[in-house]
Motif scaffolding. Structure first.
Motif, short mmCIF file in Angstrom:
data_model
loop_
_atom_site.label_atom_id
_atom_site.label_comp_id
_atom_site.label_asym_id
_atom_site.label_seq_id
_atom_site.Cartn_x
_atom_site.Cartn_y
_atom_site.Cartn_z
N GLY A 130 35.51 45.49 51.91
CA GLY A 130 34.66 46.54 51.28
C GLY A 130 34.74 46.60 49.82
O GLY A 130 34.21 47.53 49.41
N GLU A 131 34.95 45.41 49.18
CA GLU A 131 34.72 45.31 47.68
C GLU A 131 33.74 44.26 47.69
O GLU A 131 33.37 43.21 48.06
CB GLU A 131 35.99 44.75 46.85
N GLY A 132 32.71 44.54 46.66
CA GLY A 132 31.52 43.96 46.66
C GLY A 132 31.77 42.43 45.99
O GLY A 132 32.93 42.05 45.64
N ARG A 133 30.96 41.43 46.41
CA ARG A 133 31.26 40.06 46.16
C ARG A 133 31.33 39.78 44.85
O ARG A 133 32.33 39.17 44.43
CB ARG A 133 29.86 39.27 46.74
N MET A 134 30.57 40.56 43.89
CA MET A 134 30.63 40.46 42.15
C MET A 134 32.17 40.86 41.92
O MET A 134 32.86 39.91 41.29
CB MET A 134 29.82 41.50 41.82
N LYS A 135 32.69 41.93 42.69
CA LYS A 135 34.03 42.27 42.18
C LYS A 135 35.15 41.18 42.53
O LYS A 135 36.00 40.91 41.83
CB LYS A 135 34.36 43.63 42.58
N ARG A 136 34.90 40.76 43.79
CA ARG A 136 35.81 39.54 44.29
C ARG A 136 35.82 38.44 43.44
O ARG A 136 36.94 37.81 43.36
CB ARG A 136 35.61 39.33 45.99
N TRP A 137 34.50 38.11 43.02
CA TRP A 137 34.47 36.80 42.54
C TRP A 137 34.87 36.98 40.83
O TRP A 137 35.66 36.21 40.45
CB TRP A 137 32.97 36.34 42.41
N THR A 138 34.58 38.01 40.27
CA THR A 138 35.02 38.19 38.75
C THR A 138 36.54 38.47 38.96
O THR A 138 37.17 37.72 38.15
CB THR A 138 34.62 39.47 38.29
N ALA A 139 37.26 39.01 40.08
CA ALA A 139 38.44 39.06 40.10
C ALA A 139 39.07 37.58 40.23
O ALA A 139 40.21 37.29 39.58
CB ALA A 139 39.02 39.90 41.17
N ALA A 140 38.63 36.97 41.16
CA ALA A 140 39.17 35.51 41.45
C ALA A 140 38.99 34.65 39.88
O ALA A 140 39.97 33.90 39.66
CB ALA A 140 38.29 34.75 42.33
N VAL A 141 37.94 34.73 39.41
CA VAL A 141 37.91 33.98 38.04
C VAL A 141 38.87 34.58 37.30
O VAL A 141 39.76 33.70 36.25
CB VAL A 141 36.37 34.09 37.31
N PHE A 142 39.11 35.99 36.73
CA PHE A 142 39.96 36.30 35.86
C PHE A 142 41.44 35.80 36.26
O PHE A 142 42.13 35.47 35.28
CB PHE A 142 39.84 37.97 36.12
N TYR A 143 41.86 36.13 37.22
CA TYR A 143 43.10 35.69 38.02
C TYR A 143 43.56 34.03 37.55
O TYR A 143 44.55 33.97 37.01
CB TYR A 143 43.62 36.09 39.26
N ARG A 144 42.61 33.29 37.63
CA ARG A 144 42.61 31.98 37.56
C ARG A 144 42.77 31.66 35.79
O ARG A 144 43.38 30.93 35.49
CB ARG A 144 41.72 31.02 38.07
N LEU A 145 41.86 32.49 35.13
CA LEU A 145 41.62 32.26 33.45
C LEU A 145 43.06 32.44 33.15
O LEU A 145 43.82 31.88 32.31
CB LEU A 145 40.62 33.07 33.20
N LEU A 146 43.57 33.77 33.72
CA LEU A 146 44.91 34.25 33.19
C LEU A 146 45.94 33.27 33.38
O LEU A 146 46.69 32.90 32.52
CB LEU A 146 45.39 35.52 34.16
N ARG A 147 46.00 32.51 34.42
CA ARG A 147 47.15 31.57 34.89
C ARG A 147 46.82 30.43 34.07
O ARG A 147 47.91 29.98 33.34
CB ARG A 147 46.73 31.21 36.43
N VAL A 148 45.80 29.69 33.85
CA VAL A 148 45.52 28.79 32.59
C VAL A 148 46.04 29.40 31.11
O VAL A 148 46.67 28.80 30.61
CB VAL A 148 44.00 28.34 32.74
N PHE A 149 45.55 30.38 30.87
CA PHE A 149 46.01 30.78 29.52
C PHE A 149 47.44 31.34 29.18
O PHE A 149 47.76 31.20 28.02
CB PHE A 149 44.88 32.04 29.12
N THR A 150 47.87 31.92 30.09
CA THR A 150 49.28 32.63 29.91
C THR A 150 50.47 31.75 29.90
O THR A 150 50.28 30.77 30.85
CB THR A 150 49.63 33.90 30.62
N ASN A 151 51.32 32.03 29.12
CA ASN A 151 52.64 31.10 29.48
C ASN A 151 53.80 31.70 30.28
O ASN A 151 54.64 31.18 30.26
CB ASN A 151 53.15 30.77 28.01
N ILE A 152 53.39 33.00 30.50
CA ILE A 152 54.33 33.41 31.59
C ILE A 152 53.77 33.53 32.83
O ILE A 152 52.45 33.50 33.29
CB ILE A 152 55.02 34.79 31.31
N GLU A 153 54.53 33.29 34.05
CA GLU A 153 54.02 33.19 35.27
C GLU A 153 53.55 34.81 35.92
O GLU A 153 54.41 35.52 36.17
CB GLU A 153 55.19 32.65 36.21
N ILE A 154 52.24 34.75 35.77
CA ILE A 154 51.73 36.17 36.53
C ILE A 154 50.90 35.78 37.69
O ILE A 154 50.01 34.95 37.82
CB ILE A 154 50.70 36.92 35.50
#
Ligand code: UDP
Ligand code: MG
Length: 324
Positions: A130-154
């Motif tokens: 029940g979360e819009g495709r947009m929200k799921r997609w932006t969330a997926a991109v965000f979490y992957r970006l975060l993984r690439v960018f940060t030096n601690i394991e989130i």
């Protein structure tokens, strides 16, 4: 065993009048069903403008497990979670949204993991119903970006639905930075952390309290709190632009030597606009960091509490809830 252990459940609420009763009922039935522990439910009212606060006090009159903290205004979800952890004194603290997107029925599993010796048990979203495709997609991109960018394991696809042991919470409380990204702070603390997969439901009622603007700020906070990468990116962009400009310069000389002059109004415009754009982007990135440095130097408290209605002991019925 000595004294019975206590579990604190922290619930940030902002204009949740439609869900607050069901939320309280479901939390109560789950928490009362966990044997061998007492519990408290800490509701942080993040400056609601509907009847949420009144309703919470009504519910509290009939339930000594409730503690109700009211902010003087809306300070935001992440700050409300922080205040909840500050106010909690359980041996384990569970943070959960009021809208029941995170099912309370997952909590006993978290407690079991904690008993096994984990300090942090975070819910991992298996599926987002029940979360819009947009929200799921932006969330997926965000979490992957975060993984690439940060030096601690989130961890990826993890929200704030989690259990934190008292000792991990003690360290979490010492992290008072302003533009907060709580799940990152929890990762930073370390200890033994483990994920627990669950299905994220859709919101029970009402609508999201995270409009796009808040989401954007949240995403930028997440990255800037844990990474200087964007700043480095700015200089890389600078190098790239200088390199391209240099290459073009060479080609201009060559053309000149071959006798082909003037021409290229378009090229000049393109180059100018491109460079202008790169510069603005870089200034913007630097600005994001300077803004956060500015916020830190003011060292304001994270939130202002208007009132606290503490939980009644089991033998009182919450009648003597005073303001503090
Ligand atoms: N919330 C809050 N302050 C805010 C926005 C949200 O305390 O400024 C609370 C809200 O009441 C809910 C939780 O944070 O309990 C998550 O918000 P919401 O469900 O609207 O976010 P979403 O699940 O859509 O990301
Ligand atoms: Mg929600």
């Amino acid at each position: 065993m000595g004294k019975e252990q206590k579990i604190s459940v922290v619930v940030p609420v902002f204009n949740e009048i439609e869900v607050i009763d069901v939320c309280h009922e479901r939390l109560t039935s789950v928490m009362a069903g966990i044997e061998g522990y007492t519990y408290e439910l800490i509701f942080i009212d993040d400056g609601s403008t509907d009847r949420t606060h009144e309703r919470l006090l009504e519910i509290q009159a009939g339930d000594p497990h409730l503690k109700v903290v009211k902010f003087s205004r809306n300070f935001g979800h992440q700050v409300a979670v922080t205040a909840g952890v500050d106010e909690a004194d359980g041996d384990a603290i569970v943070v959960i949204d009021a809208d029941l997107q995170d099912p309370p029925e997952v909590i006993p599993g978290m407690v079991a993991k904690w008993q096994e010796g984990f300090d942090v048990v975070y819910g991992v979203r298996k599926r987002r119903v029940g979360e819009g495709r947009m929200k799921r997609w932006t969330a997926a991109v965000f979490y992957r970006l975060l993984r690439v960018f940060t030096n601690i394991e989130i961890p990826v696809d993890v929200g704030d639905f989690r259990l934190i042991s008292a000792r991990a919470a003690n360290y979490l409380r010492q992290l008072r930075e302003n533009d907060r990204f709580v799940r990152g702070l929890v990762s930073w603390v370390g200890f033994r952390q483990v994920g627990l997969p669950y299905e994220r439901d859709s919101r029970l009622a009402g609508e999201t309290k995270y409009p796009l603007r808040k989401m954007m700020k949240f995403a930028v906070d997440g990255i800037t709190s844990f990474s200087n990468m964007p700043l480095k990116l700015a200089s890389w962009l600078g190098y790239l632009a200088s390199f391209l400009a240099f290459a073009y310069l060479v080609s201009v000389f060559v053309q000149r030597a071959m006798g082909q002059t003037v021409e290229g109004w378009a090229t000049i415009m393109v180059a100018m606009l491109f460079l202008g754009g790169v510069q603005l982007i870089c200034i913007g990135i630097i600005g994001e960091y300077i803004g956060r440095i500015f916020n830190e130097t003011k060292s304001r408290p994270l939130y202002v509490i208007e009132s606290i209605h503490p939980a009644g002991a089991d033998d009182r019925s919450g009648l003597d809830n005073g303001e503090r």
